[in-house]
Design a protein around this motif. Structure first.
Motif, short mmCIF file in Angstrom:
data_model
loop_
_atom_site.label_atom_id
_atom_site.label_comp_id
_atom_site.label_asym_id
_atom_site.label_seq_id
_atom_site.Cartn_x
_atom_site.Cartn_y
_atom_site.Cartn_z
N ASP A 84 0.84 -1.21 0.00
CA ASP A 84 0.00 0.00 0.00
C ASP A 84 0.87 1.26 0.00
O ASP A 84 0.58 2.23 -0.71
CB ASP A 84 -0.91 0.01 1.23
CG ASP A 84 -2.08 -0.95 1.10
OD1 ASP A 84 -2.35 -1.40 -0.04
OD2 ASP A 84 -2.71 -1.27 2.12
N LYS A 85 1.94 1.22 0.77
CA LYS A 85 2.84 2.37 0.85
C LYS A 85 3.52 2.61 -0.51
O LYS A 85 3.62 3.75 -0.98
CB LYS A 85 3.89 2.12 1.92
CG LYS A 85 4.87 3.28 2.12
CD LYS A 85 5.89 2.95 3.20
CE LYS A 85 6.91 4.07 3.32
NZ LYS A 85 7.97 3.74 4.32
N TYR A 87 2.40 1.76 -3.42
CA TYR A 87 1.40 2.24 -4.38
C TYR A 87 1.10 3.72 -4.14
O TYR A 87 0.95 4.48 -5.10
CB TYR A 87 0.13 1.42 -4.27
CG TYR A 87 -0.89 1.81 -5.32
CD1 TYR A 87 -0.79 1.33 -6.62
CD2 TYR A 87 -1.93 2.69 -5.01
CE1 TYR A 87 -1.70 1.71 -7.60
CE2 TYR A 87 -2.84 3.08 -5.98
CZ TYR A 87 -2.72 2.58 -7.27
OH TYR A 87 -3.61 2.97 -8.23
N GLN A 88 1.01 4.11 -2.89
CA GLN A 88 0.75 5.51 -2.58
C GLN A 88 1.87 6.42 -3.09
O GLN A 88 1.60 7.50 -3.64
CB GLN A 88 0.57 5.69 -1.07
CG GLN A 88 -0.74 5.12 -0.53
CD GLN A 88 -0.79 5.10 0.99
OE1 GLN A 88 0.05 5.72 1.66
NE2 GLN A 88 -1.77 4.39 1.54
N GLU A 91 1.48 6.55 -6.85
CA GLU A 91 0.34 7.39 -7.21
C GLU A 91 0.68 8.86 -7.06
O GLU A 91 0.36 9.68 -7.93
CB GLU A 91 -0.85 7.03 -6.32
CG GLU A 91 -2.13 7.75 -6.68
CD GLU A 91 -3.31 7.22 -5.87
OE1 GLU A 91 -4.32 6.83 -6.48
OE2 GLU A 91 -3.21 7.22 -4.63
N GLN A 92 1.35 9.20 -5.96
CA GLN A 92 1.72 10.59 -5.70
C GLN A 92 2.66 11.13 -6.78
O GLN A 92 2.46 12.23 -7.31
CB GLN A 92 2.37 10.70 -4.33
CG GLN A 92 2.71 12.14 -3.92
CD GLN A 92 3.30 12.20 -2.51
OE1 GLN A 92 3.70 11.19 -1.94
NE2 GLN A 92 3.36 13.39 -1.96
#
Length: 246
Positions: A84-85, A87-88, A91-92
């Motif tokens: 999740d980290k 991917y974040q 995404e950012q």
């Protein structure tokens, strides 16, 4: 297989005149050789695409490393957190690049509009005379068309005649086409036939001054550089919806 970006001077297959296309290099070169297209550079778009692709590749490497870890301390819960980290972060970075590109695209389009607005095609008195004579000849031929077949033949011949004109002569002719097109449409209605008068307009608009055409190229700059992210995000959303039973 390498590709090349071209700008169409003329319609090609299902693509309209003045379209920007990415074609297989051989196909693109054939069109350029035939004088039907010209190679164009989309400016900074390529660099932004490379940056977005690099960010995507970095994310995929990080994702793969986390998933394949055999460290006993890396529990499923730990891996989910790290994924999740990652991917974040992905995404950012991608959204930041996309925002940069959107601003750059607006600037490029504004520059192109200014260039097109200031572009000129020098029209001499001789060019005007030629355009006037061509317009008069076409109008006379249309008036003399006595049936649907002859009208179609006249339009085809007119389109061909216009294709032989220089850029300056075509530019001079453009202001005279409205009446000609109305005349064609009126005759077509009378004979109950559809005639492609637009081919005359296309030939008259085939003016190969890239400063004049700059806006048409810029208007077709891709709006997004984050293709991989959009695909990944769509898949992620579908999976989330499936899990939730939506």
């Amino acid at each position: 297989m390498s590709e090349q970006t071209v700008f169409l001077y003329q319609p090609y297959e299902k693509h309209e005149q003045h379209s920007v296309l990415n074609l297989e290099a051989g196909e693109a070169q054939q069109l350029i050789t035939e004088g039907k297209a010209v190679a164009v550079n989309l400016g900074d778009y390529g660099e932004y695409r490379k940056k977005a692709q690099a960010v995507h590749s970095d994310y995929k490497r990080a994702e793969r490393k986390i998933k394949q870890s055999d460290n006993p301390l890396h529990t499923d819960e730990y891996k989910r957190y790290e994924l999740d980290k990652a991917y974040q972060d992905y995404e950012q970075q991608t959204k930041a690049l996309q925002a940069e590109w959107e601003q750059k695209r607006k600037e490029m389009q504004a520059d192109a509009r200014r260039k097109a607005a200031r572009a000129t095609v020098h029209i001499s008195e001789s060019d005007n005379q030629t355009a006037e004579q061509v317009a008069s000849r076409i109008a006379l031929n249309i008036a003399g068309a006595s049936n649907a077949a002859s009208l179609t033949e006249v339009v085809d011949r007119a389109s061909q005649d216009v294709s032989y004109l220089s850029d300056a002569e075509k530019t001079a002719l453009q202001s005279k086409l409205a009446g000609i097109i109305s005349q064609i449409e009126g005759k077509a209605d009378r004979y109950g036939v559809k005639v492609n008068a637009n081919k005359i307009i296309q030939e008259a608009q085939d003016v190969r001054n890239m400063d004049l055409l700059a806006e048409k190229v810029a208007d077709q700059l891709p709006s997004s550089i984050d293709v991989e992210y959009r695909t990944k995000n769509a898949v992620k959303r579908r999976r989330t919806s499936t899990v939730r039973g939506i």
